[in-house]
Design a protein around this motif. Sequence first.
Motif, PDB file in Angstrom:
ATOM      1  N   PHE A 179       0.819  -1.217   0.000  1.00 40.25           N
ATOM      2  CA  PHE A 179       0.000   0.000   0.000  1.00 40.25           C
ATOM      3  C   PHE A 179       0.850   1.264   0.000  1.00 40.25           C
ATOM      4  N   ILE A 180       1.988   1.238   0.689  1.00 38.91           N
ATOM      5  CA  ILE A 180       2.874   2.415   0.701  1.00 38.91           C
ATOM      6  C   ILE A 180       3.311   2.729  -0.735  1.00 38.91           C
ATOM      7  N   TYR A 181       3.614   1.687  -1.499  1.00 39.05           N
ATOM      8  CA  TYR A 181       4.130   1.863  -2.859  1.00 39.05           C
ATOM      9  C   TYR A 181       3.182   2.669  -3.757  1.00 39.05           C
ATOM     10  N   PRO A 182       1.901   2.282  -3.936  1.00 38.90           N
ATOM     11  CA  PRO A 182       1.044   3.109  -4.796  1.00 38.90           C
ATOM     12  C   PRO A 182       0.719   4.473  -4.197  1.00 38.90           C
TER      13      PRO A 182
ATOM     14  N   GLY B 154       3.522  -5.177 -12.316  1.00 36.03           N
ATOM     15  CA  GLY B 154       3.717  -4.641 -13.665  1.00 36.03           C
ATOM     16  C   GLY B 154       2.508  -3.821 -14.117  1.00 36.03           C
ATOM     17  N   LEU B 155       1.310  -4.335 -13.812  1.00 35.59           N
ATOM     18  CA  LEU B 155       0.072  -3.645 -14.201  1.00 35.59           C
ATOM     19  C   LEU B 155      -0.042  -2.282 -13.532  1.00 35.59           C
ATOM     20  N   THR B 156       0.239  -2.269 -12.214  1.00 43.28           N
ATOM     21  CA  THR B 156       0.062  -1.021 -11.471  1.00 43.28           C
ATOM     22  C   THR B 156       1.088   0.015 -11.925  1.00 43.28           C
TER      23      THR B 156
ATOM     24  N   GLY C 117      -6.723  -0.274  -5.998  1.00 44.08           N
ATOM     25  CA  GLY C 117      -7.454  -1.517  -6.274  1.00 44.08           C
ATOM     26  C   GLY C 117      -6.494  -2.677  -6.496  1.00 44.08           C
ATOM     27  N   ILE C 118      -5.444  -2.419  -7.288  1.00 43.02           N
ATOM     28  CA  ILE C 118      -4.441  -3.466  -7.533  1.00 43.02           C
ATOM     29  C   ILE C 118      -3.707  -3.796  -6.230  1.00 43.02           C
ATOM     30  N   GLY C 119      -3.478  -2.761  -5.395  1.00 44.81           N
ATOM     31  CA  GLY C 119      -2.872  -2.989  -4.075  1.00 44.81           C
ATOM     32  C   GLY C 119      -3.718  -3.960  -3.250  1.00 44.81           C
TER      33      GLY C 119
ATOM     34  N   ALA D 209      -5.818  -6.160  -4.438  1.00 42.44           N
ATOM     35  CA  ALA D 209      -5.738  -7.492  -5.059  1.00 42.44           C
ATOM     36  C   ALA D 209      -4.483  -8.222  -4.588  1.00 42.44           C
ATOM     37  N   LYS D 210      -3.348  -7.503  -4.544  1.00 42.69           N
ATOM     38  CA  LYS D 210      -2.100  -8.112  -4.063  1.00 42.69           C
ATOM     39  C   LYS D 210      -2.248  -8.537  -2.603  1.00 42.69           C
ATOM     40  N   ALA D 211      -2.846  -7.634  -1.789  1.00 41.09           N
ATOM     41  CA  ALA D 211      -2.998  -7.929  -0.364  1.00 41.09           C
ATOM     42  C   ALA D 211      -3.863  -9.177  -0.161  1.00 41.09           C
ATOM     43  N   VAL D 212      -4.930  -9.306  -0.962  1.00 41.03           N
ATOM     44  CA  VAL D 212      -5.813 -10.478  -0.833  1.00 41.03           C
ATOM     45  C   VAL D 212      -5.027 -11.760  -1.143  1.00 41.03           C
ATOM     46  N   LEU D 213      -4.219 -11.723  -2.205  1.00 39.53           N
ATOM     47  CA  LEU D 213      -3.416 -12.899  -2.564  1.00 39.53           C
ATOM     48  C   LEU D 213      -2.464 -13.272  -1.417  1.00 39.53           C
ATOM     49  N   ILE D 214      -1.807 -12.247  -0.845  1.00 40.57           N
ATOM     50  CA  ILE D 214      -0.844 -12.514   0.228  1.00 40.57           C
ATOM     51  C   ILE D 214      -1.562 -13.069   1.453  1.00 40.57           C
TER      52      ILE D 214
END
Lengths: 211, 89
Positions: free
Chosen positions: A202-205, B20-22, B40-42, B44-49
């Motif tokens: 989250f920090i990144y975006p 890459g998408l973000t 939103g992509i963040g 999605a990544k968090a859900v996967l993790i």
Amino acid sequence: MSDQPAVHSPYLEAAQQREADFLGMYIFLATEIMLFGGFLAAVYVVRVLHPQEASETAQQLNLWLGSFNTAVLLTSSLSMALAVQLSREAKRRAVVIRLCLTMALGLAFLTIKGVEYYQEYREGLMPFSGGLNPLSKPGEQLFFNFYLVGTSLHALHLMIGIALVSVLAWRVARSETPLPRRAVTVELVGLYWHLIDVVWVFIYPIFYLAR
Amino acid sequence: MTAHTRIFVLVWIALMVLLGLTLTASFLPLGAFKPVANIGIGFAKAVLIFWFFMHLREVSGLVRLAAVAGVLSIVLMIALISSDYLTRL
């Protein structure tokens, strides 16, 4: 020595004890989420109030190093997840290798972050770095200081994570944390590591991609 | 490669694709939609993790509830903050 974890009072069975271990860890992680979440909510307000300044400051950040660091941290999480899986399978040596790899990637992340901070210091973006600060507007300085506090708070958590993983690797290597009996220790350290990863996700975006 | 290893590697590949998408999205002229796409992509990544790396897919409902409690509180707080800052004229 049995492969089953020792069940301590007040638990009646291993599964119940394991659930309590996870529940406790997740409640602790929820407090960490609240800490970083509250902070990032404040950054959100800064971005809403000063969209132009936030965007201009974000363009001063090193997007490529930040993106590369995201990849480094995501890879460290993969390594940690593999360590956890191998600890359940009692593959001690393989676990130690994965934990050391996780630690090395964490240190690589901190090194890259240090290079970024140094660059920002040289460019005069940092507070007290002297010279002519390119960030002249109040909103710009505010956004940059939020970036500095957010990333350094994250780095502090990562340092704690690296310390935990190094102690764990040492103990697993010396069989002081016997596997798979104490695999839960590896699992819980893993949860902490992954949460640090999620915080960075989250920090990144919010900072680097606010261009 | 065991089934578990394969899943973890696939999740890692998915995370890299999302990264890459973000990154690509941040260069596109999406206007006000850009932060929405990136956050939103963040998520999605968090859900996967959370689901795969943090074992949420194998724990009980109670633990899952504890895991989302913090996130939910923050989402509520940001929604309430937005109801103020985004409606100011």
